[in-house]
Design a protein around this motif. Structure first.
Motif, PDB file in Angstrom:
ATOM      1  N   PRO A  36     -11.319 -13.259 -21.319  1.00 34.41           N
ATOM      2  CA  PRO A  36     -10.633 -13.511 -19.922  1.00 34.41           C
ATOM      3  C   PRO A  36     -11.514 -14.292 -19.140  1.00 34.41           C
ATOM      4  O   PRO A  36     -12.582 -14.464 -19.321  1.00 34.41           O
ATOM      5  CB  PRO A  36     -10.605 -11.976 -19.472  1.00 34.41           C
ATOM      6  N   ALA A  37     -10.651 -14.931 -18.422  1.00 36.84           N
ATOM      7  CA  ALA A  37     -11.384 -15.956 -17.381  1.00 36.84           C
ATOM      8  C   ALA A  37     -12.216 -15.204 -16.280  1.00 36.84           C
ATOM      9  O   ALA A  37     -11.753 -14.125 -15.888  1.00 36.84           O
ATOM     10  CB  ALA A  37     -10.192 -16.733 -16.655  1.00 36.84           C
ATOM     11  N   PRO A  38     -13.432 -15.670 -16.115  1.00 40.54           N
ATOM     12  CA  PRO A  38     -14.063 -15.228 -14.980  1.00 40.54           C
ATOM     13  C   PRO A  38     -13.304 -15.002 -13.578  1.00 40.54           C
ATOM     14  O   PRO A  38     -12.488 -16.057 -13.300  1.00 40.54           O
ATOM     15  CB  PRO A  38     -15.445 -15.906 -14.793  1.00 40.54           C
ATOM     16  N   LYS A  39     -13.410 -13.913 -12.993  1.00 38.21           N
ATOM     17  CA  LYS A  39     -12.757 -13.940 -11.523  1.00 38.21           C
ATOM     18  C   LYS A  39     -13.615 -13.889 -10.690  1.00 38.21           C
ATOM     19  O   LYS A  39     -14.662 -13.326 -10.497  1.00 38.21           O
ATOM     20  CB  LYS A  39     -11.914 -12.486 -11.492  1.00 38.21           C
ATOM     21  N   TRP A  40     -13.479 -14.778  -9.400  1.00 36.70           N
ATOM     22  CA  TRP A  40     -14.321 -15.011  -8.404  1.00 36.70           C
ATOM     23  C   TRP A  40     -14.002 -14.586  -6.996  1.00 36.70           C
ATOM     24  O   TRP A  40     -12.650 -14.399  -6.893  1.00 36.70           O
ATOM     25  CB  TRP A  40     -14.470 -16.583  -8.491  1.00 36.70           C
ATOM     26  N   ALA A  41     -14.767 -14.344  -6.403  1.00 37.46           N
ATOM     27  CA  ALA A  41     -14.715 -13.884  -4.710  1.00 37.46           C
ATOM     28  C   ALA A  41     -15.773 -14.255  -4.069  1.00 37.46           C
ATOM     29  O   ALA A  41     -16.838 -14.375  -4.724  1.00 37.46           O
ATOM     30  CB  ALA A  41     -14.375 -12.513  -4.795  1.00 37.46           C
ATOM     31  N   CYS A  42     -15.579 -14.631  -2.909  1.00 36.86           N
ATOM     32  CA  CYS A  42     -16.720 -15.248  -2.018  1.00 36.86           C
ATOM     33  C   CYS A  42     -17.728 -13.831  -1.671  1.00 36.86           C
ATOM     34  O   CYS A  42     -17.300 -12.885  -1.335  1.00 36.86           O
ATOM     35  CB  CYS A  42     -16.059 -15.560  -0.644  1.00 36.86           C
ATOM     36  N   SER A  43     -19.142 -14.175  -1.893  1.00 37.83           N
ATOM     37  CA  SER A  43     -19.752 -13.499  -1.567  1.00 37.83           C
ATOM     38  C   SER A  43     -20.128 -13.037  -0.352  1.00 37.83           C
ATOM     39  O   SER A  43     -20.848 -11.848   0.038  1.00 37.83           O
ATOM     40  CB  SER A  43     -21.455 -13.864  -2.121  1.00 37.83           C
ATOM     41  N   LYS A  44     -19.527 -13.537   0.766  1.00 32.73           N
ATOM     42  CA  LYS A  44     -19.797 -12.826   2.112  1.00 32.73           C
ATOM     43  C   LYS A  44     -18.518 -12.253   2.457  1.00 32.73           C
ATOM     44  O   LYS A  44     -18.730 -11.210   3.108  1.00 32.73           O
ATOM     45  CB  LYS A  44     -20.102 -14.555   3.149  1.00 32.73           C
ATOM     46  N   CYS A  45     -17.374 -13.055   2.398  1.00 28.67           N
ATOM     47  CA  CYS A  45     -16.044 -12.325   3.040  1.00 28.67           C
ATOM     48  C   CYS A  45     -15.516 -11.671   2.028  1.00 28.67           C
ATOM     49  O   CYS A  45     -14.562 -10.808   2.343  1.00 28.67           O
ATOM     50  CB  CYS A  45     -15.226 -13.523   3.704  1.00 28.67           C
ATOM     51  N   GLY A  46     -15.677 -11.736   0.727  1.00 33.30           N
ATOM     52  CA  GLY A  46     -15.095 -10.755  -0.438  1.00 33.30           C
ATOM     53  C   GLY A  46     -13.508 -11.480  -0.677  1.00 33.30           C
ATOM     54  O   GLY A  46     -12.939 -11.040  -1.597  1.00 33.30           O
ATOM     55  N   GLU A  47     -12.962 -12.455   0.053  1.00 36.90           N
ATOM     56  CA  GLU A  47     -11.925 -13.038  -0.270  1.00 36.90           C
ATOM     57  C   GLU A  47     -11.966 -13.716  -1.715  1.00 36.90           C
ATOM     58  O   GLU A  47     -12.632 -14.323  -2.105  1.00 36.90           O
ATOM     59  CB  GLU A  47     -11.240 -13.890   0.566  1.00 36.90           C
ATOM     60  N   GLY A  48     -10.779 -13.685  -2.568  1.00 39.69           N
ATOM     61  CA  GLY A  48     -10.657 -14.192  -3.823  1.00 39.69           C
ATOM     62  C   GLY A  48     -10.658 -15.588  -3.732  1.00 39.69           C
ATOM     63  O   GLY A  48     -10.418 -16.155  -2.779  1.00 39.69           O
TER      64      GLY A  48
END
Length: 500
Positions: free
Chosen positions: A308-320
């Motif tokens: 599956p594709a890696p799923k990312w979120a910002c390490s500061k705000c947590g938004e996708g």
């Protein structure tokens, strides 16, 4: 014209007087390439004080203006050749780990939203407008022109380092505040001992080996870990040549974004990580295709074909973050962390990290100043890190023994009485001259260490002779009183006698 001989500290000139002095002027002009620290910015206007400050005049060891006591970053100190910035960055990245750092002003084509925040952007659903040329004092190096333009759109307008704007001034201020020169080399410090200088050098080498890095901007791509370049040669171009979108397998309608991105957006703990060896350098020495493990020593962190594709979120705000979004990656953090461009900030001061230069500690990014503050105490007077065995703690701050001085006259205060105001210590005389109140009764100054009584803008010595009824002259200390028109009274009856 008679021949003359002129001697200077280092040279002897012979010839006519005019020829001799012309030679001196020529050499003096050439020597101006080496600028003394106290000459940099001399006379520059203060942004905070305006006309109240006659111009920047650097205090010898406090590193503030002697006239207004504001810092160099608060003055309009220009560096048209970018010389001081290059020197500062050069001291940080002067070893084998070369920086992804652009040292020259660069003009690139940008979307209208970069220079006009009211314009719609690709990020907020607007179409691609007619591009304009914009000159930046700095851009992230190694990225395509399109990605750089989109990066600039995503950081606050006031932080965009467009030449000649407030954003360029903010960048210069951040360079000074986040990366103090005196945190980099002993020669910028006030008379360190050899032991202290050696400790500073070791400290600098330690953060270069284990903490210092430069963020890299790339697009988030499903199925791929970012390729983080560790060493950049002098031949590296400022901007990468961008192939057509079709050759990248991307949609030409949305530059930099894949044709289709599916799935929820969360951090994937199984995303590939970058192996860091004991000496602070990565175990991955060359970029690898996305279909291969990022780290041969840990195959469990590799991206497998068909996974599956890696799923990312910002390490500061947590938004996708979805595929095609521009993100900042930090080599020290590994390849499973990324940040929105506007979220790549110091964990302590929450300021954008100037030029993407970061220090990695405890799973967070810091500016240079606040990284160092976690390792060593910092002197409240000279702003330098303290490497001496002994130092003073006062007013909830740290001070070199020799720098615990009066904020006004620099008189040493060790073992002496002082008065603190706005976290700065003053000797009694300076406090008296600068801040002492005048007694409304006797019109004399109230001593800094003396007791006083105050009501509104009126002040009195706390004595029976001064704090007394203006009518009957009896002492009012510890009693109720009636203030009126600059007078104080014990009763309405006395008030009517003085103010009928």
């Amino acid at each position: 014209m008679a021949k003359v001989t002129i001697k200077t500290d280092k040279d002897v000139y012979q010839g006519t007087e005019e020829e001799a002095y012309e030679s001196i002027r020529a050499i003096d002009t050439a020597r101006r390439d080496v600028v003394l620290g106290h000459e940099i910015g001399a006379g520059a206007a203060c942004v905070k004080c305006g006309d109240a400050c006659p111009g920047f005049d650097l205090h010898f060891w406090r590193k503030i203006c002697k006239n207004c006591k504001c810092g160099p970053a608060d003055h309009k100190i220009s560096d048209p050749t970018n010389h001081e910035t290059i020197r500062k960055i050069g001291r940080l990245f002067d070893d084998d780990r070369a920086a992804r750092y652009n040292r020259k002003k660069v003009t690139i084509a940008t979307q209208p939203s970069v220079t006009d925040p009211s314009a719609t952007t690709l990020e907020n659903g607007g179409g691609e407008g007619e591009k304009t040329n914009t000159t930046f004092d700095w851009i992230p190096q190694g990225a395509t022109e399109t990605i750089v333009s989109r990066y600039m759109e995503m950081i606050p307008k006031e932080a965009q380092p467009i030449s000649g704007t407030h954003g360029a001034h903010i960048r210069n201020k951040q360079l000074h505040e986040q990366l103090p020169s005196h945190d980099q080399a002993p020669e910028f410090c006030d008379n360190l001992s050899q032991i202290e200088a050696d400790k500073l050098k070791n400290f600098v080498q330690e953060y270069k080996d284990n903490a210092l890095g430069v963020g890299q901007i790339q697009e988030v791509r499903p199925n791929e870990a970012p390729i983080l370049v560790q060493q950049v040669t002098d031949q590296m171009t400022d901007l990468m040549i961008e192939p057509p979108a079709e050759e990248q397998g991307l949609s030409a309608e949305h530059p930099g974004a894949p044709d289709k991105v599916e799935g929820s957006i969360q951090v994937n703990p199984q995303a590939p990580k970058l192996h860091i060896t004991d000496n602070g350098t990565s175990g991955v020495s060359t970029p690898v295709p996305s279909s291969l493990p990022v780290n041969d020593q840990n195959e469990s962190d590799a991206i497998e074909l068909g996974s599956p594709a890696p799923k990312w979120a910002c390490s500061k705000c947590g938004e996708g973050m979805k595929g095609g979004d521009v993100a900042v990656f930090a080599e020290r953090a590994g390849t499973n962390k990324c940040w929105h461009p506007a979220c790549f900030r110091c964990h302590t001061c929450d300021e954008l990290l100037v030029d993407l230069i970061y220090f990695w500690k405890d799973d967070n990014v810091f500016c240079g100043r606040h990284y160092a503050d976690q390792i060593r105490p910092r002197c409240a007077a000279c702003d330098e890190l303290i490497f001496a065995k002994e130092y003073t703690q006062a007013e909830d701050q740290n001070w070199h023994l020799k720098h615990f001085c009066c904020w006004e006259c620099d008189t040493p205060l060790g073992g002496k009485r002082y008065v603190a105001r706005d976290a700065h210590p003053y000797c009694l005389d300076c406090y008296q001259n600068t801040f002492a109140k005048t007694c409304s009764s006797c019109s004399k100054k109230i001593q800094a260490d003396g007791q006083r009584l105050s009501h509104g803008d009126s002040h009195w010595h706390a004595t029976n002779e001064c704090f007394k009824c203006s009518g009957c002259q009896q002492s009012l200390i510890g009693k109720q009183f009636l203030p009126k028109s600059g007078y104080i009274f014990c009763s309405v009856t006395c008030k009517k006698k003085v103010l009928p």
